[in-house]
Design a protein around this motif. Structure first.
Motif, mmCIF file in Angstrom:
data_model
loop_
_atom_site.group_PDB
_atom_site.id
_atom_site.type_symbol
_atom_site.label_atom_id
_atom_site.label_comp_id
_atom_site.label_asym_id
_atom_site.label_seq_id
_atom_site.Cartn_x
_atom_site.Cartn_y
_atom_site.Cartn_z
ATOM 1 N N ARG A 57 0.813 -1.205 0.000
ATOM 2 C CA ARG A 57 0.000 0.000 0.000
ATOM 3 C C ARG A 57 0.853 1.264 0.000
ATOM 4 N NH1 ARG A 57 -3.562 0.780 5.073
ATOM 5 N NH2 ARG A 57 -2.897 -1.369 5.350
ATOM 6 N N PHE A 58 1.973 1.219 0.717
ATOM 7 C CA PHE A 58 2.784 2.421 0.879
ATOM 8 C C PHE A 58 4.075 2.393 0.049
ATOM 9 C CE2 PHE A 58 0.294 2.099 4.810
ATOM 10 C CZ PHE A 58 -0.232 3.371 4.889
ATOM 11 N N ARG A 59 4.300 1.305 -0.692
ATOM 12 C CA ARG A 59 5.594 1.111 -1.334
ATOM 13 C C ARG A 59 5.953 2.239 -2.318
ATOM 14 N NH1 ARG A 59 8.165 -3.601 -1.616
ATOM 15 N NH2 ARG A 59 6.232 -4.763 -1.306
ATOM 16 N N ASN A 60 5.008 2.640 -3.137
ATOM 17 C CA ASN A 60 5.311 3.592 -4.213
ATOM 18 C C ASN A 60 4.693 4.970 -3.985
ATOM 19 O OD1 ASN A 60 6.785 1.710 -5.883
ATOM 20 N ND2 ASN A 60 4.808 0.718 -6.291
ATOM 21 N N MET A 61 4.620 5.380 -2.728
ATOM 22 C CA MET A 61 4.077 6.702 -2.429
ATOM 23 C C MET A 61 4.957 7.785 -3.050
ATOM 24 S SD MET A 61 1.286 7.167 -0.519
ATOM 25 C CE MET A 61 0.131 6.194 0.456
ATOM 26 N N GLU A 449 -7.504 6.992 4.777
ATOM 27 C CA GLU A 449 -7.540 5.546 4.551
ATOM 28 C C GLU A 449 -8.430 5.172 3.371
ATOM 29 O OE1 GLU A 449 -7.574 3.002 8.041
ATOM 30 O OE2 GLU A 449 -7.367 4.775 9.314
ATOM 31 N N GLU A 450 -9.405 5.995 3.052
ATOM 32 C CA GLU A 450 -10.272 5.714 1.915
ATOM 33 C C GLU A 450 -9.525 5.889 0.596
ATOM 34 O OE1 GLU A 450 -14.124 7.501 1.914
ATOM 35 O OE2 GLU A 450 -14.155 7.709 4.089
ATOM 36 N N ARG A 451 -8.767 6.959 0.489
ATOM 37 C CA ARG A 451 -8.056 7.254 -0.751
ATOM 38 C C ARG A 451 -6.631 6.707 -0.756
ATOM 39 N NH1 ARG A 451 -10.336 11.459 -4.015
ATOM 40 N NH2 ARG A 451 -8.289 11.485 -5.039
ATOM 41 N N ASN A 452 -6.168 6.206 0.394
ATOM 42 C CA ASN A 452 -4.782 5.761 0.551
ATOM 43 C C ASN A 452 -3.820 6.876 0.162
ATOM 44 O OD1 ASN A 452 -2.709 3.880 1.185
ATOM 45 N ND2 ASN A 452 -2.437 3.408 -0.986
#
Length: 468
Positions: A57-61, A449-452
């Motif tokens: 989920r956070f890898r390619n922020m 959390e909805e849109r990440n």
């Protein structure tokens, strides 16, 4: 991080205790709190899957957008000179694809994630200084807490505005709350999302009142000049009275109707300052200066102690109601404890940037398994790009760092939206510099959390959007 208490002091001050609440999921499905409280942490079979999912989920922020809370032309309603100055972002709240950013000056702006434009300012009076924000999911509205120049900034005023009105650019369509209450210093208002209640304190007549967060109906009041503090936990309130020489009187009340459930005295060491008294369900935590931490089970009076060498007084707490744990913050470090007084987790790479534990720079996810914070860069990355820190995502139960956003995370891709390109720069070097600058002096952080998406605000009044 709710359980927010806003005081009527001349300057904003965040309470030492912050409650991590259960946030509503997009589909409206919320697990039973009792069911989650019965779940043993060690029995979670899906932990490995949850960790791998979080990492993905956070890898390619990446940095994708920038908003500015400052209006160089001046807000048309603003009459106070300091409201027109560029100041740091102190609070960010997101709801229904709107990002609300509150600046230290007291100006609050609403931005649309759909159009990437500012919708409006929430200040509806020329002398209004907004102090804090609270999203009330019970009626899909935003509550603003303000002070006014006409009142010499001495009394808190609350206003509720439905999100649909803000989307239309009509922030003045809201209505005032708690008009009957005198919230002058040292009065306060506290919004408790866990129990769906609002607690107000009128110092003028020493009266506490409890309101329903759904419809703002007053439920009951507590009038006792000897009450020194009130702490709120799921289902109950702890009343702390003025201490006697060798003990402190305490009462536990039902949060629903104010019924007294238990009255008792807790023995204290004479001539020793009380560092804190905290309540978590049936557990009472008491710490005095240079003494051991005491954990009292109020149901059976069973008392256990944790050595003062092992547990030193923290600067702040976050209680994790879903996992029966609590976080402590001390000297930029975060630790996780259980209510047997045992250290559960020490984080491997989560040294906070701000020494004073600015809780607006910390976000706990709805499952209370992840903590997102603005941190010091590690030894390898430190100061490579100026004075930039990093946004760290860590697992609360294991202490492992699952992902982090750093100045070397990379600029936005070339094919990203034109709005992002125009606001962040038109070439790779510009965008790379924008990433480093966005990670400098972060003063507020929020995770949608909805849109990440992660939203950060900095000391220059800019809000940055990080997304994959």
């Amino acid at each position: 991080m709710e359980g927010r208490r806003i005081t009527a002091s001349p300057r904003p001050c965040s309470g030492r205790r912050v409650v991590a609440k259960k946030r509503t999921r997009p589909d409206g499905f919320v697990n039973s709190v009792k069911k989650l409280q019965r779940r043993e942490i060690s029995s979670r079979k899906d932990r490995a899957f949850s960790i791998s999912t979080a990492q993905e989920r956070f890898r390619n922020m990446r940095l994708v957008e920038q908003y500015d809370t400052h209006d160089p032309k001046g807000h048309s309603l603003v009459a106070l000179p300091f409201l027109m100055k560029r100041t740091k972002v102190i609070e960010i709240v997101a709801a229904r694809d709107i990002v609300f950013a509150l600046a230290h000056s007291g100006v609050c702006a609403a931005f649309s994630r759909e159009t990437n434009r500012r919708i409006c300012f929430l200040n509806v009076s020329p002398d209004e200084v907004i102090r804090s924000l609270f999203y009330n999911k019970n009626n899909d509205s935003l509550i603003t807490v303000s002070v006014y120049a006409s009142d010499n900034f001495s009394s808190l005023k609350c206003r509720s505005t439905r999100i649909e009105y803000i989307l239309r650019g009509q922030p003045d369509a809201g209505f005032a709350l708690f008009e009957s209450e005198s919230l002058k210093w040292p009065g306060f208002v506290e919004f408790d999302d866990v129990n769906g209640k609002v607690l107000t304190y009128s110092a003028q007549d020493s009266v506490y009142k409890v309101f329903d967060l759904k419809n703002y109906t007053m439920l009951y009041s507590i009038s006792d000049k000897h009450v020194q503090e009130i702490k709120i936990s799921p289902g109950i309130m702890l009343l702390i009275f003025k201490r006697a020489t060798s003990h402190v009187p305490l009462k536990i009340l039902s949060i629903e109707d104010g019924t007294v459930l238990k009255s008792f005295n807790h023995l204290l060491h004479r001539n020793k300052k009380v560092d804190f008294i905290e309540q978590f369900n049936e557990k009472l935590l008491v710490k005095q200066e240079n003494e051991n931490l005491q954990i009292l089970d109020v149901r059976n009076a069973q008392l256990m102690e944790v050595s003062r060498a092992e547990f030193m007084t923290p600067s702040a707490f976050i209680f994790l109601y879903e996992n029966q744990l609590f976080l402590t913050f001390r000297n930029r470090n975060v630790s996780v404890w259980n209510f047997r007084g045992e250290l559960v987790t020490s984080f491997e790479d989560h040294l906070l940037w701000h020494p004073d534990c600015n809780t607006n720079n910390i976000y706990i996810t709805s499952d209370q398994d992840l903590i997102i914070s603005y941190c010091k860069a590690d030894t390898e990355d430190q100061w490579i790009e100026g004075n930039a820190g990093s946004i760290n995502i860590s697992n609360i139960l294991t202490g492992k760092c699952l992902a982090k956003i750093t100045s070397s995370s990379g600029p936005p891709k070339e094919d990203e939206s034109s709005s992002s390109s125009s606001s962040l720069g038109n070439n790779s070097k510009q965008r790379r510099n924008a990433v480093a600058e966005a990670l400098e002096d972060i003063t507020a952080l929020f995770y949608d959390e909805e849109r990440n998406e992660i939203y950060t605000g900095n000391r220059h009044g800019f809000v940055h959007v990080w997304s994959n």
